[in-house]
Write a protein that holds these residues in place. Structure first.
Motif, short mmCIF file in Angstrom:
data_model
loop_
_atom_site.label_atom_id
_atom_site.label_comp_id
_atom_site.label_asym_id
_atom_site.label_seq_id
_atom_site.Cartn_x
_atom_site.Cartn_y
_atom_site.Cartn_z
N THR A 15 0.82 -1.21 0.00
CA THR A 15 0.00 0.00 0.00
C THR A 15 0.86 1.26 0.00
O THR A 15 1.97 1.27 0.51
N THR A 17 0.19 5.87 -0.17
CA THR A 17 -0.78 6.96 -0.16
C THR A 17 -0.42 7.91 -1.29
O THR A 17 0.74 8.12 -1.61
N ALA A 26 -5.44 6.09 -0.20
CA ALA A 26 -4.61 4.89 -0.10
C ALA A 26 -4.84 4.04 -1.34
O ALA A 26 -5.95 3.95 -1.84
N CYS A 28 -3.39 0.20 -3.30
CA CYS A 28 -2.68 -1.07 -3.10
C CYS A 28 -2.26 -1.64 -4.44
O CYS A 28 -2.92 -1.41 -5.46
N ARG A 44 -3.76 6.53 5.73
CA ARG A 44 -2.82 5.50 6.16
C ARG A 44 -3.53 4.40 6.96
O ARG A 44 -3.21 3.22 6.81
N ALA A 47 -5.27 2.10 4.60
CA ALA A 47 -4.30 1.19 3.99
C ALA A 47 -3.92 0.06 4.96
O ALA A 47 -3.86 -1.10 4.56
#
Length: 54
Positions: A15, A17, A26, A28, A44, A47
């Motif tokens: 992940t 940001t 976020a 991934c 955060r 994530a």
């Protein structure tokens, strides 16, 4: 060994940001995207939650 403990599975979920103007989101490596947030800390935590429960 569970899926969370498998290093290959964990590597699939990296992940980060991303800044988008006044917002932070976020993202991934698996393609998941969190909602845009005004607070970086909330992005955060989104994530971290995704990584813990993909």
């Amino acid at each position: 060994m569970s899926a969370q403990e498998d290093p290959a599975t964990a590597a699939e979920h990296r992940t980060t940001t991303v800044e988008q103007g006044r917002f932070c989101a976020a993202r991934c490596s698996c393609g998941w995207r969190g909602p845009a947030r005004r607070a970086r800390s909330k992005a955060r935590s989104d994530a971290a939650e995704h990584t813990a429960h993909p």
